[in-house]
Design a protein around this motif. Structure first.
Motif, mmCIF file in Angstrom:
data_model
loop_
_atom_site.group_PDB
_atom_site.id
_atom_site.type_symbol
_atom_site.label_atom_id
_atom_site.label_comp_id
_atom_site.label_asym_id
_atom_site.label_seq_id
_atom_site.Cartn_x
_atom_site.Cartn_y
_atom_site.Cartn_z
ATOM 1 N N PHE A 188 -6.937 12.144 -3.466
ATOM 2 C CA PHE A 188 -7.842 13.002 -4.233
ATOM 3 C C PHE A 188 -9.186 12.313 -4.474
ATOM 4 O O PHE A 188 -10.236 12.893 -4.220
ATOM 5 C CB PHE A 188 -7.186 13.396 -5.563
ATOM 6 C CG PHE A 188 -8.040 14.266 -6.432
ATOM 7 C CD1 PHE A 188 -8.333 15.570 -6.048
ATOM 8 C CD2 PHE A 188 -8.541 13.794 -7.626
ATOM 9 C CE1 PHE A 188 -9.120 16.382 -6.857
ATOM 10 C CE2 PHE A 188 -9.330 14.596 -8.443
ATOM 11 C CZ PHE A 188 -9.613 15.895 -8.060
ATOM 12 N N SER A 189 -9.138 11.076 -4.961
ATOM 13 C CA SER A 189 -10.396 10.373 -5.243
ATOM 14 C C SER A 189 -11.171 10.097 -3.954
ATOM 15 O O SER A 189 -12.404 10.210 -3.925
ATOM 16 C CB SER A 189 -10.148 9.077 -6.026
ATOM 17 O OG SER A 189 -9.340 8.187 -5.301
ATOM 18 N N GLY A 190 -10.461 9.774 -2.887
ATOM 19 C CA GLY A 190 -11.125 9.552 -1.603
ATOM 20 C C GLY A 190 -11.780 10.813 -1.071
ATOM 21 O O GLY A 190 -12.890 10.784 -0.536
ATOM 22 N N ALA A 191 -11.092 11.947 -1.227
ATOM 23 C CA ALA A 191 -11.647 13.222 -0.763
ATOM 24 C C ALA A 191 -12.905 13.591 -1.542
ATOM 25 O O ALA A 191 -13.903 14.038 -0.948
ATOM 26 C CB ALA A 191 -10.599 14.326 -0.893
ATOM 27 N N VAL A 197 -15.064 12.141 -11.280
ATOM 28 C CA VAL A 197 -13.953 13.093 -11.425
ATOM 29 C C VAL A 197 -12.735 12.591 -10.648
ATOM 30 O O VAL A 197 -11.610 12.625 -11.137
ATOM 31 C CB VAL A 197 -14.373 14.501 -10.958
ATOM 32 C CG1 VAL A 197 -13.176 15.436 -10.888
ATOM 33 C CG2 VAL A 197 -15.445 15.068 -11.874
ATOM 34 N N GLY A 198 -12.973 12.105 -9.438
ATOM 35 C CA GLY A 198 -11.876 11.614 -8.607
ATOM 36 C C GLY A 198 -11.185 10.395 -9.174
ATOM 37 O O GLY A 198 -9.962 10.258 -9.061
ATOM 38 N N GLY A 234 0.783 -1.220 0.000
ATOM 39 C CA GLY A 234 0.000 0.000 0.000
ATOM 40 C C GLY A 234 0.815 1.269 0.000
ATOM 41 O O GLY A 234 0.354 2.303 0.476
ATOM 42 N N GLY A 235 2.023 1.221 -0.576
ATOM 43 C CA GLY A 235 2.799 2.441 -0.703
ATOM 44 C C GLY A 235 2.140 3.392 -1.689
ATOM 45 O O GLY A 235 1.651 2.968 -2.732
ATOM 46 N N THR A 236 2.111 4.667 -1.352
ATOM 47 C CA THR A 236 1.395 5.625 -2.195
ATOM 48 C C THR A 236 2.291 6.348 -3.203
ATOM 49 O O THR A 236 1.816 7.232 -3.907
ATOM 50 C CB THR A 236 0.684 6.676 -1.310
ATOM 51 O OG1 THR A 236 1.664 7.319 -0.502
ATOM 52 C CG2 THR A 236 -0.383 6.045 -0.450
ATOM 53 N N GLU A 237 3.559 5.959 -3.305
ATOM 54 C CA GLU A 237 4.472 6.641 -4.223
ATOM 55 C C GLU A 237 3.981 6.586 -5.668
ATOM 56 O O GLU A 237 4.119 7.549 -6.412
ATOM 57 C CB GLU A 237 5.882 6.023 -4.181
ATOM 58 C CG GLU A 237 6.496 5.851 -2.819
ATOM 59 C CD GLU A 237 6.020 4.590 -2.100
ATOM 60 O OE1 GLU A 237 5.967 3.499 -2.688
ATOM 61 O OE2 GLU A 237 5.683 4.724 -0.920
ATOM 62 N N GLY A 238 3.433 5.471 -6.077
ATOM 63 C CA GLY A 238 3.043 5.277 -7.472
ATOM 64 C C GLY A 238 1.705 5.859 -7.852
ATOM 65 O O GLY A 238 1.391 5.953 -9.037
ATOM 66 N N ASP A 239 0.906 6.265 -6.869
ATOM 67 C CA ASP A 239 -0.432 6.708 -7.256
ATOM 68 C C ASP A 239 -0.559 8.218 -7.476
ATOM 69 O O ASP A 239 -1.611 8.715 -7.831
ATOM 70 C CB ASP A 239 -1.490 6.178 -6.299
ATOM 71 C CG ASP A 239 -1.535 6.862 -4.952
ATOM 72 O OD1 ASP A 239 -0.901 7.910 -4.778
ATOM 73 O OD2 ASP A 239 -2.223 6.336 -4.077
ATOM 74 N N ARG A 240 0.536 8.937 -7.284
ATOM 75 C CA ARG A 240 0.612 10.375 -7.581
ATOM 76 C C ARG A 240 -0.507 11.179 -6.921
ATOM 77 O O ARG A 240 -1.067 12.093 -7.522
ATOM 78 C CB ARG A 240 0.612 10.607 -9.079
ATOM 79 C CG ARG A 240 1.764 9.943 -9.781
ATOM 80 C CD ARG A 240 1.794 10.282 -11.243
ATOM 81 N NE ARG A 240 2.446 9.202 -11.947
ATOM 82 C CZ ARG A 240 2.288 8.966 -13.230
ATOM 83 N NH1 ARG A 240 1.521 9.718 -13.954
ATOM 84 N NH2 ARG A 240 2.912 7.965 -13.788
#
Length: 188
Positions: free
Chosen positions: A41-44, A152-153, A30-36
Motif C-alpha cells: 500500500f505505501s509503495g503504491a 497517507v501510505g 522480508g516476509g510480508t505476513e507481519g506488515d498486513r
C-alpha cells in the motif's frame, strides 16, 4: 542542470530501494505476513505520487499556471537529504533493517545515529525524497501529491510496525517511544 541532478539522485534512490529488496531476498528475510499489506500500500501510494508529479510536470507547459519556477534546485537538495537520511538509517540498523515489518527476538532497541532523534528515520528519508521529487518536478499539484500520498501510505505502516516492535521488544521500546517522536524531531 537541476534536471540532470534530480534524475541522478532519483536514480540513486531507486537503486538503493531495489538493493534493499534484493538484500532481503538473498538473506531469506522480508516476509510480508507481519506488515498486513502496508508495504504494498505505501509503495503504491509513493509510486502514484512520483509518477503523477512527473506526468504533471511533463504535460504542464513552461508558462503553465501549474508550474512554480525556481523549485528545482531545492528539490535536488531535499531529495538528496532524503536519500542520505534513508541510507544512514539503514546502515545504523545494519542486519536488523528490513523492508517488511519483522523484529528479531532479542533485538535491541537502537538509539544511535538518526534513531536518537526519531523512531522511523528511514521513513523520514522516504518522505523527504518524495517531497524533493515533488519540488524538483516543479508543479503545485505534483508537490501536493508528493507531500500527501506518501504520508497517507506510511501512516498505517508505522502503526503496524510500532505494534510489532512493542510486542517483541516490550518495555524497552515503550520507553523509547516516550522520549522520541515518530518522524520529525521534536514535532511528530
Amino acid at each position: 542542470m537541476e534536471n540532470i541532478l534530480l534524475g541522478a539522485v532519483g536514480l540513486t534512490w531507486a537503486i538503493v530501494e531495489l538493493t534493499l529488496r534484493v538484500r532481503d531476498r538473498v538473506r531469506g528475510k522480508g516476509g510480508t505476513e507481519g506488515d498486513r499489506g502496508t508495504r504494498r500500500f505505501s509503495g503504491a501510494l509513493l509510486m502514484a505520487a512520483v509518477v503523477g508529479a512527473w506526468v504533471l510536470s511533463a504535460v504542464a507547459g513552461r508558462h503553465s499556471p501549474l508550474r512554480v519556477p525556481g523549485l528545482e534546485a531545492a528539490g535536488v537538495v531535499v531529495l538528496f537529504a532524503g536519500v542520505v537520511t534513508r541510507v544512514w538509517a539503514v546502515a545504523t540498523l545494519g542486519r536488523s533493517f528490513r523492508t517488511t515489518v519483522e523484529v528479531d527476538v532479542g533485538q535491541a532497541v537502537v538509539t544511535s545515529g538518526p534513531y536518537r532523534w526519531v523512531r522511523h528515520p528511514s521513513y523520514t528519508g522516504l518522505l523527504l525524497a518524495a517531497l524533493g521529487l515533488g519540488l524538483g518536478f516543479g508543479t503545485w499539484p505534483g508537490l501536493v501529491l508528493c507531500a500527501v500520498l506518501p504520508v497517507v501510505g506510511l501512516w498505517r505502516r508505522i502503526e503496524v510496525e510500532e505494534a510489532e516492535m512493542t510486542r517483541v521488544l516490550g518495555d524497552a521500546y515503550e520507553a523509547y517511544k516516550g522520549r522520541t517522536k515518530r518522524l520529525v524531531p521534536g514535532l511528530w
